[in-house]
Design a protein around this motif. Structure first.
Motif, PDB file in Angstrom:
ATOM      1  N   MET A   1     -15.225  24.835  -1.350  1.00  0.00           N
ATOM      2  CA  MET A   1     -14.798  24.310  -2.645  1.00  0.00           C
ATOM      3  C   MET A   1     -15.544  25.031  -3.773  1.00  0.00           C
ATOM      4  SD  MET A   1     -12.500  22.001  -2.731  1.00  0.00           S
ATOM      5  CE  MET A   1     -12.728  21.068  -4.244  1.00  0.00           C
ATOM      6  N   PRO A   2     -14.866  25.303  -4.887  1.00  0.00           N
ATOM      7  CA  PRO A   2     -15.600  25.861  -6.037  1.00  0.00           C
ATOM      8  C   PRO A   2     -16.566  24.807  -6.599  1.00  0.00           C
ATOM      9  CG  PRO A   2     -13.359  25.328  -6.660  1.00  0.00           C
ATOM     10  CD  PRO A   2     -13.457  25.073  -5.185  1.00  0.00           C
ATOM     11  N   GLU A   3     -17.598  25.280  -7.282  1.00  0.00           N
ATOM     12  CA  GLU A   3     -18.592  24.345  -7.838  1.00  0.00           C
ATOM     13  C   GLU A   3     -18.352  24.119  -9.328  1.00  0.00           C
ATOM     14  OE1 GLU A   3     -22.613  24.381  -7.151  1.00  0.00           O
ATOM     15  OE2 GLU A   3     -22.450  24.870  -5.021  1.00  0.00           O
ATOM     16  N   THR A   4     -18.667  22.938  -9.792  1.00  0.00           N
ATOM     17  CA  THR A   4     -18.575  22.674 -11.236  1.00  0.00           C
ATOM     18  C   THR A   4     -19.698  23.442 -11.954  1.00  0.00           C
ATOM     19  OG1 THR A   4     -19.867  20.688 -10.891  1.00  0.00           O
ATOM     20  CG2 THR A   4     -17.481  20.411 -11.032  1.00  0.00           C
ATOM     21  N   ALA A   5     -19.581  23.523 -13.265  1.00  0.00           N
ATOM     22  CA  ALA A   5     -20.467  24.395 -14.053  1.00  0.00           C
ATOM     23  C   ALA A   5     -21.943  24.034 -13.886  1.00  0.00           C
ATOM     24  CB  ALA A   5     -20.083  24.304 -15.529  1.00  0.00           C
ATOM     25  N   SER A   6     -22.772  25.054 -13.734  1.00  0.00           N
ATOM     26  CA  SER A   6     -24.194  24.798 -13.477  1.00  0.00           C
ATOM     27  C   SER A   6     -24.907  24.232 -14.709  1.00  0.00           C
ATOM     28  CB  SER A   6     -24.875  26.073 -12.990  1.00  0.00           C
ATOM     29  OG  SER A   6     -24.619  27.114 -13.888  1.00  0.00           O
ATOM     30  N   ARG A   7     -24.376  24.502 -15.907  1.00  0.00           N
ATOM     31  CA  ARG A   7     -25.082  23.975 -17.089  1.00  0.00           C
ATOM     32  C   ARG A   7     -25.129  22.445 -17.072  1.00  0.00           C
ATOM     33  NH1 ARG A   7     -20.581  26.519 -19.347  1.00  0.00           N
ATOM     34  NH2 ARG A   7     -18.891  25.045 -19.690  1.00  0.00           N
ATOM     35  N   LEU A   8     -24.176  21.816 -16.360  1.00  0.00           N
ATOM     36  CA  LEU A   8     -24.137  20.348 -16.344  1.00  0.00           C
ATOM     37  C   LEU A   8     -25.238  19.751 -15.482  1.00  0.00           C
ATOM     38  CD1 LEU A   8     -20.283  19.942 -16.306  1.00  0.00           C
ATOM     39  CD2 LEU A   8     -21.842  19.672 -18.217  1.00  0.00           C
ATOM     40  N   LYS A   9     -25.918  20.602 -14.717  1.00  0.00           N
ATOM     41  CA  LYS A   9     -27.034  20.104 -13.900  1.00  0.00           C
ATOM     42  C   LYS A   9     -28.272  19.866 -14.762  1.00  0.00           C
ATOM     43  CE  LYS A   9     -25.359  22.002  -9.557  1.00  0.00           C
ATOM     44  NZ  LYS A   9     -24.001  22.035 -10.082  1.00  0.00           N
ATOM     45  N   HIS A  10     -28.246  20.378 -15.986  1.00  0.00           N
ATOM     46  CA  HIS A  10     -29.440  20.282 -16.830  1.00  0.00           C
ATOM     47  C   HIS A  10     -29.495  19.026 -17.696  1.00  0.00           C
ATOM     48  CE1 HIS A  10     -30.615  24.216 -15.543  1.00  0.00           C
ATOM     49  NE2 HIS A  10     -29.413  24.677 -15.851  1.00  0.00           N
ATOM     50  N   PHE A  11     -28.482  18.203 -17.640  1.00  0.00           N
ATOM     51  CA  PHE A  11     -28.584  16.925 -18.359  1.00  0.00           C
ATOM     52  C   PHE A  11     -27.731  15.880 -17.646  1.00  0.00           C
ATOM     53  CE2 PHE A  11     -25.275  19.402 -20.481  1.00  0.00           C
ATOM     54  CZ  PHE A  11     -24.224  18.504 -20.637  1.00  0.00           C
ATOM     55  N   SER A  12     -28.068  14.622 -17.914  1.00  0.00           N
ATOM     56  CA  SER A  12     -27.333  13.543 -17.239  1.00  0.00           C
ATOM     57  C   SER A  12     -26.535  12.745 -18.260  1.00  0.00           C
ATOM     58  CB  SER A  12     -28.313  12.649 -16.486  1.00  0.00           C
ATOM     59  OG  SER A  12     -29.421  12.399 -17.297  1.00  0.00           O
ATOM     60  N   GLU A  13     -25.806  11.759 -17.770  1.00  0.00           N
ATOM     61  CA  GLU A  13     -25.009  10.940 -18.684  1.00  0.00           C
ATOM     62  C   GLU A  13     -25.918  10.154 -19.623  1.00  0.00           C
ATOM     63  OE1 GLU A  13     -21.604   8.611 -17.513  1.00  0.00           O
ATOM     64  OE2 GLU A  13     -21.566   9.729 -15.640  1.00  0.00           O
ATOM     65  N   SER A  14     -25.337   9.679 -20.703  1.00  0.00           N
ATOM     66  CA  SER A  14     -26.100   8.974 -21.728  1.00  0.00           C
ATOM     67  C   SER A  14     -26.789   7.720 -21.174  1.00  0.00           C
ATOM     68  CB  SER A  14     -25.144   8.587 -22.851  1.00  0.00           C
ATOM     69  OG  SER A  14     -25.690   7.563 -23.621  1.00  0.00           O
ATOM     70  N   VAL A  15     -28.104   7.628 -21.382  1.00  0.00           N
ATOM     71  CA  VAL A  15     -28.850   6.423 -20.991  1.00  0.00           C
ATOM     72  C   VAL A  15     -28.474   5.264 -21.914  1.00  0.00           C
ATOM     73  CG1 VAL A  15     -31.170   5.468 -20.651  1.00  0.00           C
ATOM     74  CG2 VAL A  15     -30.780   7.895 -20.287  1.00  0.00           C
ATOM     75  N   ILE A  16     -28.185   5.608 -23.167  1.00  0.00           N
ATOM     76  CA  ILE A  16     -27.849   4.561 -24.146  1.00  0.00           C
ATOM     77  C   ILE A  16     -26.585   3.830 -23.702  1.00  0.00           C
ATOM     78  CG2 ILE A  16     -27.180   4.136 -26.534  1.00  0.00           C
ATOM     79  CD1 ILE A  16     -28.740   6.650 -27.338  1.00  0.00           C
ATOM     80  N   ARG A  17     -25.576   4.604 -23.334  1.00  0.00           N
ATOM     81  CA  ARG A  17     -24.312   3.968 -22.954  1.00  0.00           C
ATOM     82  C   ARG A  17     -24.399   3.311 -21.582  1.00  0.00           C
ATOM     83  NH1 ARG A  17     -23.168   7.950 -26.671  1.00  0.00           N
ATOM     84  NH2 ARG A  17     -23.007   9.714 -25.288  1.00  0.00           N
ATOM     85  N   GLU A  18     -25.256   3.851 -20.724  1.00  0.00           N
ATOM     86  CA  GLU A  18     -25.523   3.211 -19.434  1.00  0.00           C
ATOM     87  C   GLU A  18     -26.092   1.802 -19.668  1.00  0.00           C
ATOM     88  OE1 GLU A  18     -25.457   3.540 -16.190  1.00  0.00           O
ATOM     89  OE2 GLU A  18     -27.194   2.437 -15.419  1.00  0.00           O
ATOM     90  N   MET A  19     -26.972   1.671 -20.664  1.00  0.00           N
ATOM     91  CA  MET A  19     -27.577   0.357 -20.917  1.00  0.00           C
ATOM     92  C   MET A  19     -26.562  -0.622 -21.497  1.00  0.00           C
ATOM     93  SD  MET A  19     -30.416   0.359 -19.526  1.00  0.00           S
ATOM     94  CE  MET A  19     -30.775  -1.359 -19.959  1.00  0.00           C
ATOM     95  N   THR A  20     -25.545  -0.101 -22.194  1.00  0.00           N
ATOM     96  CA  THR A  20     -24.472  -0.996 -22.651  1.00  0.00           C
ATOM     97  C   THR A  20     -23.735  -1.573 -21.443  1.00  0.00           C
ATOM     98  OG1 THR A  20     -24.139  -0.112 -24.854  1.00  0.00           O
ATOM     99  CG2 THR A  20     -22.180  -0.938 -23.778  1.00  0.00           C
ATOM    100  N   ARG A  21     -23.542  -0.737 -20.406  1.00  0.00           N
ATOM    101  CA  ARG A  21     -22.884  -1.242 -19.189  1.00  0.00           C
ATOM    102  C   ARG A  21     -23.764  -2.283 -18.491  1.00  0.00           C
ATOM    103  NH1 ARG A  21     -21.244   4.283 -19.193  1.00  0.00           N
ATOM    104  NH2 ARG A  21     -22.904   4.953 -17.795  1.00  0.00           N
ATOM    105  N   VAL A  22     -25.077  -2.041 -18.502  1.00  0.00           N
ATOM    106  CA  VAL A  22     -26.007  -3.021 -17.907  1.00  0.00           C
ATOM    107  C   VAL A  22     -25.936  -4.331 -18.706  1.00  0.00           C
ATOM    108  CG1 VAL A  22     -28.457  -3.522 -17.463  1.00  0.00           C
ATOM    109  CG2 VAL A  22     -27.535  -1.248 -16.942  1.00  0.00           C
ATOM    110  N   ALA A  23     -25.911  -4.215 -20.031  1.00  0.00           N
ATOM    111  CA  ALA A  23     -25.826  -5.414 -20.886  1.00  0.00           C
ATOM    112  C   ALA A  23     -24.572  -6.206 -20.543  1.00  0.00           C
ATOM    113  CB  ALA A  23     -25.818  -5.004 -22.363  1.00  0.00           C
ATOM    114  N   ASP A  24     -23.455  -5.497 -20.400  1.00  0.00           N
ATOM    115  CA  ASP A  24     -22.192  -6.184 -20.094  1.00  0.00           C
ATOM    116  C   ASP A  24     -22.267  -6.878 -18.737  1.00  0.00           C
ATOM    117  OD1 ASP A  24     -21.242  -5.322 -22.478  1.00  0.00           O
ATOM    118  OD2 ASP A  24     -20.024  -3.675 -21.671  1.00  0.00           O
ATOM    119  N   LYS A  25     -22.884  -6.193 -17.780  1.00  0.00           N
ATOM    120  CA  LYS A  25     -22.979  -6.742 -16.423  1.00  0.00           C
ATOM    121  C   LYS A  25     -23.712  -8.089 -16.423  1.00  0.00           C
ATOM    122  CE  LYS A  25     -24.917  -5.545 -11.912  1.00  0.00           C
ATOM    123  NZ  LYS A  25     -25.705  -4.531 -11.226  1.00  0.00           N
TER     124      LYS A  25
END
Ligand code: GLN
Length: 385
Positions: A1-25
């Motif tokens: 399988m081809p690999e997704t772009a390597s630049r995306l390995k250098h950052f993760s999804e937003s922690v701020i928006r992750e915490m909104t999901r935790v708040a909702d949960k």
């Protein structure tokens, strides 16, 4: 399988928006992702209804509807103290987020270095990497969040294309002083670098602190890309209206980036927002007074709950110190607090490059009744430990 772009390995999804999901949960009061729970001015909502009825349904001019640019130029001219030509000095973007990305892509070549003060709003790191550049972090030292001019100079000496300046600052609540601004400006000129500002909190400043526009300093207009947004000034974070202001030679290039990234911001909302941009100066006094009340209300609960914090000078965030609570990490604390106390905040480590694990970020862009409800819950912290 081809690999997704390597630049995306250098950052993760937003922690701020992750915490909104935790708040909702956990059905927690969400003081993590910073957005108001109160309505924008009624006149603005009416103007949006009218814009839809008046037929503004198709693309506006890609770099911004003329009426919007004219109104924005009038307003920013007053605050920034610069002559602004709506036809050559402005690109209207989809929120401040696109404005920053556009600014970064306008000035950076692959491999360029960009200075970012840490703690920083998480987008800057990702934006730098997405534009092929490399972030160079310079610490703002807690608890006062001052920077060491020698550390800043050392970073510039590495050969820097641009510096990102979030002022008033998310998450620290810092407002850069005239002296600090002059130091940054002098280094940018000495090392021939751009400054990209993020001034979305320009109108949320707590006296005696005052917001100084980098572009207004002598010699800086030519090299400053000022980004901003209507989200915070008019409580319309979902409208996604932002802009880049810069000299003509830079805007000419920025328009190209913006055109191919998004074509343009929502036409009916640009039309409606002219109403907001034409608000009298008293509007900004009231906005500020509202935020002073919210800040004081929320901080009084932090005081009572025994949480230490750095008093915000601007923006609507506060970094609080949780070292007394004995958790292994700020992340564990925030998840526990959302579940057991019913208040969501963002782990501070998401904002710092340095290994800082003892701070969490609350925002207080909420109705006072929401802040009081959150505050009452925070008062139970000591007994739940
Ligand atoms: N600027 C806001 C914050 O820092 C919202 C971030 C976002 O989700 N776009 O919380």
């Amino acid at each position: 399988m081809p690999e997704t772009a390597s630049r995306l390995k250098h950052f993760s999804e937003s922690v701020i928006r992750e915490m909104t999901r935790v708040a909702d949960k956990y059905n927690a009061i969400n003081l993590s992702q910073g957005f108001p729970d109160f309505d924008p001015p009624a006149a603005l909502v009416k103007a949006a209804q009218k814009a839809l009825e008046d037929g503004f349904h198709q693309y506006a001019v890609t770099w911004g509807a003329p009426r919007f640019r004219q109104a924005l130029a009038r307003k920013q001219q007053h605050w920034m103290g610069l002559d602004l030509d709506p036809d050559t000095h402005i690109v209207v973007t989809c929120g401040g987020t696109e404005a920053m990305m556009t600014a970064m892509m306008t000035v950076c070549n692959p491999g360029d270095k960009v200075i970012i003060f840490s703690p920083f709003y998480e987008n800057y790191g990702a934006d730098t990497i997405l534009s092929g550049a490399e972030p160079l972090f310079v610490p703002l030292h807690p608890p006062d969040f001052g920077f060491d001019p020698d550390e800043l100079r050392t970073a510039f000496e590495k050969g820097v294309k641009a510096l990102v300046l979030c002022n008033p600052s998310n998450p620290s609540g810092k407002v850069f002083t005239g002296e600090e601004m002059r130091i940054i400006a002098a280094l940018a000129m000495e090392f021939d670098a751009f400054v990209i500002t993020d001034e979305v909190y320009e109108h949320i400043v707590y006296p005696p602190h005052e917001h100084i526009y980098m572009a207004s300093l002598p010699g800086m207009r030519e090299r400053t890309l000022s980004t901003g947004s209507l989200s915070k000034s008019y409580s319309i974070t979902g409208w996604r209206l932002g802009y880049v202001i810069a000299p003509e030679n830079i805007i000419r290039e920025a328009r190209k980036v913006h055109d191919f990234l998004t074509v343009g911001a929502a036409a009916p909302l640009q039309e409606a927002a002219v109403t907001a941009l034409d608000f009298p100066l008293s509007y900004y006094k009231e906005l500020q007074a509202g935020y002073i009340r919210r800040r004081d209300c929320f901080l009084s609960y932090l005081d009572q709950a025994g949480l230490r914090y750095t008093r915000p000078q601007g923006a609507y965030y506060v970094l609080a110190d949780i070292s007394d609570f004995g958790f292994e990490s700020d992340d564990a604390f925030c998840r526990w607090m959302a579940k057991e106390i019913g208040v969501a905040a963002v782990p501070g480590s998401g904002f710092f490059r340095e290994p800082v694990r003892h701070l969490i970020r609350f925002h207080f862009a909420k109705r006072e009744e929401t802040l009081r409800a959150a505050g009452e819950r925070l008062l139970t912290l000591p007994e739940k430990m």
